[in-house]
Design a protein around this motif. Structure first.
Motif, PDB file in Angstrom:
ATOM      1  N   VAL A 144       0.853  -1.186   0.000  1.00 39.17           N
ATOM      2  CA  VAL A 144       0.000   0.000   0.000  1.00 39.17           C
ATOM      3  C   VAL A 144       0.886   1.231   0.000  1.00 39.17           C
ATOM      4  O   VAL A 144       2.110   1.157   0.043  1.00 39.17           O
ATOM      5  N   ASP A 145       0.242   2.393  -0.057  1.00 37.48           N
ATOM      6  CA  ASP A 145       0.991   3.648  -0.056  1.00 37.48           C
ATOM      7  C   ASP A 145       1.767   3.807   1.250  1.00 37.48           C
ATOM      8  O   ASP A 145       1.359   3.306   2.302  1.00 37.48           O
ATOM      9  N   GLU A 146       2.857   4.558   1.179  1.00 37.44           N
ATOM     10  CA  GLU A 146       3.710   4.768   2.348  1.00 37.44           C
ATOM     11  C   GLU A 146       2.935   5.386   3.505  1.00 37.44           C
ATOM     12  O   GLU A 146       3.129   5.032   4.659  1.00 37.44           O
ATOM     13  N   GLU A 147       2.041   6.321   3.214  1.00 38.89           N
ATOM     14  CA  GLU A 147       1.292   6.994   4.274  1.00 38.89           C
ATOM     15  C   GLU A 147       0.430   6.001   5.041  1.00 38.89           C
ATOM     16  O   GLU A 147       0.299   6.074   6.265  1.00 38.89           O
ATOM     17  N   GLU A 148      -0.149   5.015   4.319  1.00 36.95           N
ATOM     18  CA  GLU A 148      -0.975   4.013   4.985  1.00 36.95           C
ATOM     19  C   GLU A 148      -0.132   3.077   5.833  1.00 36.95           C
ATOM     20  O   GLU A 148      -0.587   2.555   6.850  1.00 36.95           O
ATOM     21  N   LYS A 149       1.115   2.847   5.412  1.00 33.45           N
ATOM     22  CA  LYS A 149       1.997   1.956   6.160  1.00 33.45           C
ATOM     23  C   LYS A 149       2.419   2.580   7.489  1.00 33.45           C
ATOM     24  O   LYS A 149       2.632   1.891   8.482  1.00 33.45           O
ATOM     25  N   GLU A 150       2.577   3.894   7.495  1.00 34.31           N
ATOM     26  CA  GLU A 150       3.126   4.562   8.666  1.00 34.31           C
ATOM     27  C   GLU A 150       2.212   4.447   9.883  1.00 34.31           C
ATOM     28  O   GLU A 150       2.674   4.263  11.004  1.00 34.31           O
ATOM     29  N   ASN A 151       0.927   4.553   9.681  1.00 30.79           N
ATOM     30  CA  ASN A 151      -0.005   4.655  10.802  1.00 30.79           C
ATOM     31  C   ASN A 151       0.095   3.494  11.795  1.00 30.79           C
ATOM     32  O   ASN A 151       0.160   3.728  13.007  1.00 30.79           O
ATOM     33  N   PRO A 152       0.112   2.203  11.353  1.00 27.99           N
ATOM     34  CA  PRO A 152       0.228   1.118  12.330  1.00 27.99           C
ATOM     35  C   PRO A 152       1.536   1.175  13.121  1.00 27.99           C
ATOM     36  O   PRO A 152       1.579   0.813  14.297  1.00 27.99           O
ATOM     37  N   LEU A 153       2.603   1.629  12.460  1.00 28.18           N
ATOM     38  CA  LEU A 153       3.898   1.693  13.129  1.00 28.18           C
ATOM     39  C   LEU A 153       3.874   2.673  14.300  1.00 28.18           C
ATOM     40  O   LEU A 153       4.551   2.465  15.310  1.00 28.18           O
ATOM     41  N   TYR A 154       3.115   3.748  14.149  1.00 26.59           N
ATOM     42  CA  TYR A 154       3.105   4.781  15.176  1.00 26.59           C
ATOM     43  C   TYR A 154       2.589   4.265  16.515  1.00 26.59           C
ATOM     44  O   TYR A 154       2.918   4.819  17.562  1.00 26.59           O
ATOM     45  N   TYR A 155       1.781   3.216  16.493  1.00 28.43           N
ATOM     46  CA  TYR A 155       1.149   2.764  17.732  1.00 28.43           C
ATOM     47  C   TYR A 155       1.550   1.328  18.097  1.00 28.43           C
ATOM     48  O   TYR A 155       0.749   0.566  18.614  1.00 28.43           O
ATOM     49  N   HIS A 156       2.810   0.996  17.794  1.00 28.85           N
ATOM     50  CA  HIS A 156       3.352  -0.285  18.260  1.00 28.85           C
ATOM     51  C   HIS A 156       3.397  -0.287  19.788  1.00 28.85           C
ATOM     52  O   HIS A 156       3.461   0.764  20.426  1.00 28.85           O
ATOM     53  N   SER A 157       3.388  -1.499  20.362  1.00 30.19           N
ATOM     54  CA  SER A 157       3.225  -1.624  21.815  1.00 30.19           C
ATOM     55  C   SER A 157       4.318  -0.918  22.607  1.00 30.19           C
ATOM     56  O   SER A 157       4.041  -0.321  23.659  1.00 30.19           O
ATOM     57  N   GLU A 158       5.579  -0.967  22.126  1.00 31.68           N
ATOM     58  CA  GLU A 158       6.631  -0.312  22.908  1.00 31.68           C
ATOM     59  C   GLU A 158       6.503   1.207  22.899  1.00 31.68           C
ATOM     60  O   GLU A 158       6.844   1.875  23.878  1.00 31.68           O
ATOM     61  N   LYS A 159       5.965   1.775  21.812  1.00 32.32           N
ATOM     62  CA  LYS A 159       5.741   3.231  21.789  1.00 32.32           C
ATOM     63  C   LYS A 159       4.668   3.610  22.816  1.00 32.32           C
ATOM     64  O   LYS A 159       4.785   4.633  23.505  1.00 32.32           O
ATOM     65  N   LEU A 160       3.619   2.783  22.908  1.00 37.15           N
ATOM     66  CA  LEU A 160       2.576   3.043  23.908  1.00 37.15           C
ATOM     67  C   LEU A 160       3.150   2.937  25.321  1.00 37.15           C
ATOM     68  O   LEU A 160       2.835   3.751  26.198  1.00 37.15           O
ATOM     69  N   ALA A 161       4.005   1.929  25.554  1.00 38.51           N
ATOM     70  CA  ALA A 161       4.600   1.751  26.884  1.00 38.51           C
ATOM     71  C   ALA A 161       5.536   2.899  27.234  1.00 38.51           C
ATOM     72  O   ALA A 161       5.556   3.371  28.380  1.00 38.51           O
ATOM     73  N   ILE A 162       6.313   3.367  26.254  1.00 39.55           N
ATOM     74  CA  ILE A 162       7.209   4.510  26.497  1.00 39.55           C
ATOM     75  C   ILE A 162       6.391   5.751  26.836  1.00 39.55           C
ATOM     76  O   ILE A 162       6.727   6.500  27.770  1.00 39.55           O
ATOM     77  N   ALA A 163       5.304   5.975  26.106  1.00 38.50           N
ATOM     78  CA  ALA A 163       4.437   7.131  26.381  1.00 38.50           C
ATOM     79  C   ALA A 163       3.875   7.054  27.794  1.00 38.50           C
ATOM     80  O   ALA A 163       3.848   8.055  28.528  1.00 38.50           O
ATOM     81  N   PHE A 164       3.434   5.851  28.195  1.00 36.44           N
ATOM     82  CA  PHE A 164       2.919   5.660  29.547  1.00 36.44           C
ATOM     83  C   PHE A 164       4.015   5.948  30.575  1.00 36.44           C
ATOM     84  O   PHE A 164       3.751   6.586  31.618  1.00 36.44           O
ATOM     85  N   GLY A 165       5.238   5.509  30.282  1.00 39.61           N
ATOM     86  CA  GLY A 165       6.352   5.771  31.188  1.00 39.61           C
ATOM     87  C   GLY A 165       6.659   7.252  31.316  1.00 39.61           C
ATOM     88  O   GLY A 165       6.921   7.756  32.416  1.00 39.61           O
TER      89      GLY A 165
END
Length: 630
Positions: free
Chosen positions: A550-571
């Motif tokens: 798919v287009d690059e823009e569509e690929k980016e969105n799932p990457l932004y909310y990977h589990s470690e990013k959510l955990a880092i934000a919580f930290g």
């Protein structure tokens, strides 16, 4: 244990008789001296004296001799059996002592001794069956155990709690939960050991929910009972339930002993719960609980795997006596943190202390070299340790060497190792090479190896995903689609990425794109803030591994909310500026999250420690401890 046959003292000597009173005192003193023996040679001297005093065929005296010969680590079972044959009328105590011997299974079937007992018309008593059943249980002699069970019933010991408890353990050890439950249900008197044996045995068989039902029904519990259930949860990977039960145990005022402490430290390791682990460590120190080698190793492992390597090394250095397991654990700790040179230095120190390494030591040293890119050192120790210490190379060692060579891009050498292995390469060895192909983009070799790996390990979703990622990076979308179809056809589901972080003793769990956390909105807002700030530092989403054409823009969105990013934000939301954020992840960190974590550590001025499936990453000031080599 001595293996050279030792002749029994002669029994035909007839010494001149001393006065009766002096003779009685001499006999009593000679018998008591047997209890102080420290070697077979010394015992033989006492035995000779007892024969001269006319006590050579006395059962009580023989029982003392047999207690040393059969139960002491310095004893001699062969000597004990010859002594038994010299007794004209042995009693049950003599046979019961021999049945308790841990060496009985080496050269003699326990049933042979029991049969000899019956042939001599020596009646078993309630102390006969527990050690006999236990010895059969340890060797899993199922049919023999069933015969003994029949004798227990026939001779009227079906009401003896000790015998019944050992029968329960026997059947559970043999994997026969239904048979064990039948014995348990028919017991006239169940004590706490009966219940605990059922709980522990069911847990070992993976019947953790059955074990919990039994645990909740127990009329009384002791610390062993609590540990049996907690350990069952830990061994099955149900760490949160182990923590919940531990809290209940504390609420009920049950004291923490070294066994529960070891189980809970293992639970802390599984969840990455450093604060809980520190609390247990402090409790051990305050309560004066003995830090034996097993508990010490569990504690070192906890600190290593919770990302606190310095504290692990402090505990290790504080041990007065370091067992092999402690050395191995600490070397493995340096390995998983990518500190290969320190792992090697510790191994050299281990050699200076004259501690003989084993196959686990070699595995940890090779792993340390692989994670740090120490190719020369890894190849050296792969040859050195088997030659010097006689360590037998196993498939895991070859897998580590292949991983080391593959990570370094030495594919020809890695393939040569696989071809020349003395055993067939398994999915672990080939998977290591497939992982290296993904790192270096070697699609041709990865395609050949990956298909072999999938056939060897067809239920492992990670194998399919890794090969699909390799195809995706090369834009071979037809092969990516084929991998997805193959997974669907075989009913293989991709393991979801999961990251855990501990705050104030509570472990929070995140999955990619998950919204179940009560603070989900604040967390996602923080992720968006993180991404905005690191984009100004040059962050661009790495979409190479996203399995969609798919287009690059569509690929980016799932990457932004990977589990470690959510955990880092919580930290970031729940820690003060400058505090370290520690995260555990069940899968390998993806390239995008790795790049993002480096920039987050720089922009927010934080140390972020992430434990993934393979190793630790220490992110600080825009750099990672792995030096992008993982």
């Amino acid at each position: 244990m001595a293996t050279t046959p030792l002749a029994l003292p002669p029994t035909t000597q007839r010494p001149s008789a001393p006065p009766p009173r002096r003779a009685a005192e001499a006999r009593r003193a000679a018998v008591q001296m047997v209890d102080t023996c420290s070697s077979v040679r010394e015992l033989q001297q006492h035995h000779s004296k007892l024969v001269r005093l006319g006590l050579g065929t006395d059962n009580d005296t023989a029982g003392r001799l047999l207690r040393f010969l059969a139960l002491s680590p310095f004893g001699d079972l062969h000597y004990a059996l010859r002594l038994l044959r010299s007794l004209p009328r042995p009693d049950p105590f003599v046979f019961n002592t021999l049945l308790r011997s841990p060496s009985l299974l080496c050269d003699h079937h326990p049933l042979h001794l029991y049969s000899q007992m019956l042939l001599l018309s020596v009646s078993p008593n309630k102390f006969t069956f527990p050690p006999l059943i236990k010895s059969l249980c340890e060797s899993s002699f199922l049919e023999s155990g069933k015969q003994v069970h029949a004798h227990v019933f026939k001779l009227g010991f079906h009401a003896d709690t000790y015998s019944q408890n050992n029968l329960i353990n026997f059947y559970l050890t043999c994997g026969l939960e239904d048979d064990a439950r039948l014995v348990f249900d028919k017991m006239l008197h169940r004590d706490v050991v009966s219940w605990t044996t059922m709980v522990s045995g069911c847990s070992r068989l993976g019947l953790v929910d059955v074990a919990r039902e039994l645990f909740d029904e127990m009329p009384e519990r002791n610390s062993v009972s609590w540990n049996a259930m907690i350990a069952g949860y830990v061994q099955s990977g149900r760490f949160k339930e182990a923590f919940a039960l531990f809290e209940r145990m504390r609420d009920e005022g049950v004291a923490l002993d070294k066994f529960v402490a070891a189980s809970m430290l293992a639970a802390c390791t599984g969840l990455g719960a450093l604060e809980q682990g520190k609390w247990i460590h402090g409790y051990i120190e305050k309560s004066g609980i003995e830090l034996d080698p097993k508990l010490a190793t569990t504690m070192i492992d906890m600190y290593c795997k919770c990302g606190c390597l310095e504290k692990a090394f402090e505990v290790f250095n504080g041990l007065e006596e370091k067992g092999l397991s402690s050395w191995n654990c600490m070397i493995g700790g340096f390995a998983m943190h990518g500190r290969g040179l320190e792992a090697i230095e510790l191994f050299k120190k281990m050699e200076k202390e004259r501690v003989v390494p084993d196959d686990i030591t070699l595995l940890n040293v090779l792993s340390a070299c692989a994670h740090a890119g120490l190719v020369h050192e890894g190849k050296y120790y792969f040859e050195y340790m088997p030659q010097v210490y006689g360590i037998e190379l196993k498939v895991e060692h070859f897998g580590c060497l292949v991983d080391l060579l593959g990570r370094a891009g030495l594919f020809e050498e890695a393939e040569k190792i696989i071809t020349e292995m003395p055993m067939e390469a398994d999915a672990g060895v080939l998977g290591a090479l497939l992982g290296a192909c993904k790192i270096h983009g070697n699609v041709e070799l990865g395609d050949k190896i990956g298909r072999r790996v999938i056939e060897l390990d067809s239920n492992n979703s990670g194998r399919y995903v890794l090969l699909a990622n390799l195809y995706a990076s090369a834009g071979r979308w037809d092969e990516v689609a084929h991998m997805r179809k193959l997974m669907n056809d075989r009913g293989v589901n991709k393991e979801p990425g999961c990251s855990m972080i501990e705050m104030c003793g509570v472990v929070s769990e995140f999955i990619a794109g998950g919204m179940s956390h009560p603070q989900a909105k604040e967390i996602y807002d923080k992720v968006d803030e993180m991404l905005q700030r690191i984009k100004s530092e040059g962050y661009v989403a790495d979409t190479a591994g996203v399995l969609h054409d798919v287009d690059e823009e569509e690929k980016e969105n799932p990457l932004y909310y990977h589990s470690e990013k959510l955990a880092i934000a919580f930290g970031l939301l729940h820690t003060k500026p400058g505090e370290t954020i520690r995260i555990s992840k069940n899968l390998r960190v993806c390239n995008d999250c790795h790049s993002a974590s480096k920039l987050i550590s720089k922009v927010f001025d934080r140390v972020i420690i992430v434990r993934d499936r393979n190793r630790f990453h220490h992110f600080c000031a825009g750099e990672c401890s792995c030096k992008d080599y993982w």
